[in-house]
Design a protein around this motif. Structure first.
Motif, PDB file in Angstrom:
ATOM      1  N   LYS A 192       6.304   8.833   2.826  1.00 19.45           N
ATOM      2  CA  LYS A 192       5.568   7.618   2.283  1.00 19.45           C
ATOM      3  C   LYS A 192       4.473   7.410   3.173  1.00 19.45           C
ATOM      4  O   LYS A 192       4.443   7.611   4.265  1.00 19.45           O
ATOM      5  CB  LYS A 192       6.626   6.615   2.646  1.00 19.45           C
ATOM      6  CG  LYS A 192       7.898   6.325   1.754  1.00 19.45           C
ATOM      7  CD  LYS A 192       8.595   5.133   1.825  1.00 19.45           C
ATOM      8  CE  LYS A 192       9.757   4.990   0.799  1.00 19.45           C
ATOM      9  NZ  LYS A 192      10.345   3.728   1.015  1.00 19.45           N
ATOM     10  N   LEU A 193       3.434   7.181   2.470  1.00 26.49           N
ATOM     11  CA  LEU A 193       2.144   6.984   3.174  1.00 26.49           C
ATOM     12  C   LEU A 193       2.026   5.267   2.888  1.00 26.49           C
ATOM     13  O   LEU A 193       1.767   4.772   1.917  1.00 26.49           O
ATOM     14  CB  LEU A 193       1.180   7.861   2.266  1.00 26.49           C
ATOM     15  CG  LEU A 193      -0.337   7.380   2.775  1.00 26.49           C
ATOM     16  CD1 LEU A 193      -0.583   7.935   4.324  1.00 26.49           C
ATOM     17  CD2 LEU A 193      -1.285   8.005   1.981  1.00 26.49           C
TER      18      LEU A 193
ATOM     19  N   SER B 106       0.708  -1.159  -0.004  1.00 25.95           N
ATOM     20  CA  SER B 106      -0.024  -0.123   0.009  1.00 25.95           C
ATOM     21  C   SER B 106       0.851   1.209   0.190  1.00 25.95           C
ATOM     22  O   SER B 106       0.517   2.166   0.185  1.00 25.95           O
ATOM     23  CB  SER B 106      -0.826  -0.215   1.225  1.00 25.95           C
ATOM     24  OG  SER B 106      -0.103   0.161   2.364  1.00 25.95           O
ATOM     25  N   ALA B 107       2.143   1.114   0.055  1.00 26.39           N
ATOM     26  CA  ALA B 107       3.006   2.212   0.262  1.00 26.39           C
ATOM     27  C   ALA B 107       2.919   3.313  -1.004  1.00 26.39           C
ATOM     28  O   ALA B 107       2.785   2.873  -2.125  1.00 26.39           O
ATOM     29  CB  ALA B 107       4.466   1.785   0.101  1.00 26.39           C
ATOM     30  N   ARG B 108       2.624   4.528  -0.722  1.00 29.07           N
ATOM     31  CA  ARG B 108       2.304   5.544  -1.955  1.00 29.07           C
ATOM     32  C   ARG B 108       3.442   6.706  -1.534  1.00 29.07           C
ATOM     33  O   ARG B 108       3.477   6.970  -0.526  1.00 29.07           O
ATOM     34  CB  ARG B 108       1.080   5.814  -2.021  1.00 29.07           C
ATOM     35  CG  ARG B 108       0.040   4.881  -2.077  1.00 29.07           C
ATOM     36  CD  ARG B 108      -1.446   5.369  -2.020  1.00 29.07           C
ATOM     37  NE  ARG B 108      -1.844   5.667  -0.966  1.00 29.07           N
ATOM     38  CZ  ARG B 108      -2.202   4.844   0.242  1.00 29.07           C
ATOM     39  NH1 ARG B 108      -2.150   3.322  -0.080  1.00 29.07           N
ATOM     40  NH2 ARG B 108      -2.806   5.051   1.334  1.00 29.07           N
ATOM     41  N   GLN B 109       3.938   7.327  -2.644  1.00 31.77           N
ATOM     42  CA  GLN B 109       4.898   8.597  -2.813  1.00 31.77           C
ATOM     43  C   GLN B 109       4.544   9.515  -3.665  1.00 31.77           C
ATOM     44  O   GLN B 109       3.922   9.100  -4.802  1.00 31.77           O
ATOM     45  CB  GLN B 109       6.373   8.176  -2.983  1.00 31.77           C
ATOM     46  CG  GLN B 109       7.178   7.463  -1.528  1.00 31.77           C
ATOM     47  CD  GLN B 109       8.261   7.442  -1.975  1.00 31.77           C
ATOM     48  OE1 GLN B 109       8.789   6.375  -2.565  1.00 31.77           O
ATOM     49  NE2 GLN B 109       9.561   7.996  -1.378  1.00 31.77           N
ATOM     50  N   HIS B 110       4.490  10.796  -3.296  1.00 30.32           N
ATOM     51  CA  HIS B 110       4.155  11.673  -4.324  1.00 30.32           C
ATOM     52  C   HIS B 110       5.518  12.082  -4.833  1.00 30.32           C
ATOM     53  O   HIS B 110       6.543  12.391  -4.088  1.00 30.32           O
ATOM     54  CB  HIS B 110       3.474  13.071  -3.691  1.00 30.32           C
ATOM     55  CG  HIS B 110       3.006  14.154  -4.569  1.00 30.32           C
ATOM     56  ND1 HIS B 110       4.137  14.930  -5.262  1.00 30.32           N
ATOM     57  CD2 HIS B 110       2.006  14.123  -5.278  1.00 30.32           C
ATOM     58  CE1 HIS B 110       3.416  15.730  -5.954  1.00 30.32           C
ATOM     59  NE2 HIS B 110       2.075  15.319  -6.062  1.00 30.32           N
TER      60      HIS B 110
ATOM     61  N   ASP C 102       1.090  19.635  -5.302  1.00 24.89           N
ATOM     62  CA  ASP C 102       2.395  19.415  -5.226  1.00 24.89           C
ATOM     63  C   ASP C 102       3.197  18.704  -4.042  1.00 24.89           C
ATOM     64  O   ASP C 102       4.134  18.400  -4.237  1.00 24.89           O
ATOM     65  CB  ASP C 102       3.192  21.055  -4.916  1.00 24.89           C
ATOM     66  CG  ASP C 102       2.867  21.560  -3.588  1.00 24.89           C
ATOM     67  OD1 ASP C 102       2.170  20.951  -2.913  1.00 24.89           O
ATOM     68  OD2 ASP C 102       3.502  22.462  -3.166  1.00 24.89           O
ATOM     69  N   GLY C 103       2.108  17.690  -3.411  1.00 18.81           N
ATOM     70  CA  GLY C 103       2.644  17.057  -2.715  1.00 18.81           C
ATOM     71  C   GLY C 103       2.551  17.576  -1.055  1.00 18.81           C
ATOM     72  O   GLY C 103       2.811  16.750  -0.078  1.00 18.81           O
ATOM     73  N   GLN C 104       2.411  18.668  -0.708  1.00 15.43           N
ATOM     74  CA  GLN C 104       2.592  19.125   0.664  1.00 15.43           C
ATOM     75  C   GLN C 104       1.005  18.505   1.389  1.00 15.43           C
ATOM     76  O   GLN C 104       0.223  18.556   0.649  1.00 15.43           O
ATOM     77  CB  GLN C 104       2.549  20.915   0.496  1.00 15.43           C
ATOM     78  CG  GLN C 104       3.652  21.377  -0.144  1.00 15.43           C
ATOM     79  CD  GLN C 104       4.800  21.273   0.842  1.00 15.43           C
ATOM     80  OE1 GLN C 104       4.723  21.260   2.221  1.00 15.43           O
ATOM     81  NE2 GLN C 104       5.871  20.964   0.258  1.00 15.43           N
ATOM     82  N   ILE C 105       1.365  18.301   2.509  1.00 16.57           N
ATOM     83  CA  ILE C 105       0.066  17.883   3.366  1.00 16.57           C
ATOM     84  C   ILE C 105      -0.195  18.981   4.431  1.00 16.57           C
ATOM     85  O   ILE C 105       0.714  19.456   5.125  1.00 16.57           O
ATOM     86  CB  ILE C 105       0.617  16.650   3.860  1.00 16.57           C
ATOM     87  CG1 ILE C 105       0.998  15.677   3.141  1.00 16.57           C
ATOM     88  CG2 ILE C 105      -0.386  15.925   5.079  1.00 16.57           C
ATOM     89  CD1 ILE C 105       2.315  14.832   3.164  1.00 16.57           C
ATOM     90  N   LYS C 106      -1.492  19.336   4.484  1.00 14.37           N
ATOM     91  CA  LYS C 106      -2.020  20.182   5.476  1.00 14.37           C
ATOM     92  C   LYS C 106      -2.777  19.569   6.717  1.00 14.37           C
ATOM     93  O   LYS C 106      -3.463  18.676   6.314  1.00 14.37           O
ATOM     94  CB  LYS C 106      -2.698  21.387   4.723  1.00 14.37           C
ATOM     95  CG  LYS C 106      -2.052  21.990   3.354  1.00 14.37           C
ATOM     96  CD  LYS C 106      -1.176  22.957   4.190  1.00 14.37           C
ATOM     97  CE  LYS C 106      -0.748  23.846   2.725  1.00 14.37           C
ATOM     98  NZ  LYS C 106       0.572  24.427   3.104  1.00 14.37           N
TER      99      LYS C 106
END
Length: 173
Positions: free
Chosen positions: A109-110, A98-102, A148-152
């Motif tokens: 890594k999510l 399930s690993a995901r990356q932007h 852009d991959g930023q997380i808020k």
């Protein structure tokens, strides 16, 4: 849990039956109390075996994509043998499939993390790991991902260098 109870009862009945068979072969020389004591001892031994074997059975049945990241051992006064050999009571496993990356955030890594407990149902949560920053966060409501991959809205937790969860997620283990 139900099957463990059945196995314990069957082991007790089998032990009592074996003692009665031995007593019959020996011509009735064994004391009458020996069969129930043997049944009780075997039932206790079966229960202890199931407690210790739970982790190996559960982790062995996991798919290859689930990697055990951390185990938690327990000791209890009502189980004095656990002071010599602690029992694994729960563990966390990371679903590497399930690993995901932007592409814009290569250090993040999510993944999905599953938590297993001896007497509790399995649960899962999405965890975001910042590999270079040695921190992690559980994704909850209010978290948003920008283009852009930023997380808020994420609450980061700083971890030590040898953190097993972040180490597994980031590939150090």
């Amino acid at each position: 849990m139900f099957w463990e109870l059945i196995a314990t009862l069957v082991a007790g009945v089998a032990a009592a039956g074996l003692v009665m068979l031995v007593n019959r072969i020996a011509g009735g020389r064994l004391p009458r109390w020996f069969a129930p004591v043997a049944a009780g001892a075997v039932m206790i031994a079966t229960t202890i075996f199931n407690e210790y074997d739970w982790y190996a059975r559960t982790s062995g049945a996991l798919p290859e994509t689930l990697v055990v990241a951390q185990t938690v051992e327990g000791r209890a006064i009502y189980r004095p043998w656990t002071y010599l050999w602690p029992i694994v009571e729960r563990f966390a496993a990371v679903d590497m499939a399930s690993a995901r990356q932007h592409p814009g955030q290569p250090g993040l890594k999510l993944v999905d993390v599953y938590f297993f407990g001896r007497w509790s149902p399995a649960s899962d949560v999405s965890v975001l790991a910042d590999c270079p920053g040695l921190r992690r966060a559980v994704l909850a409501e209010g978290v948003s991902f920008e283009s852009d991959g930023q997380i808020k809205g994420v609450e980061w937790v700083k971890v030590a260098d040898g953190d097993p969860l972040v180490g597994t997620i980031c590939g150090a283990r």
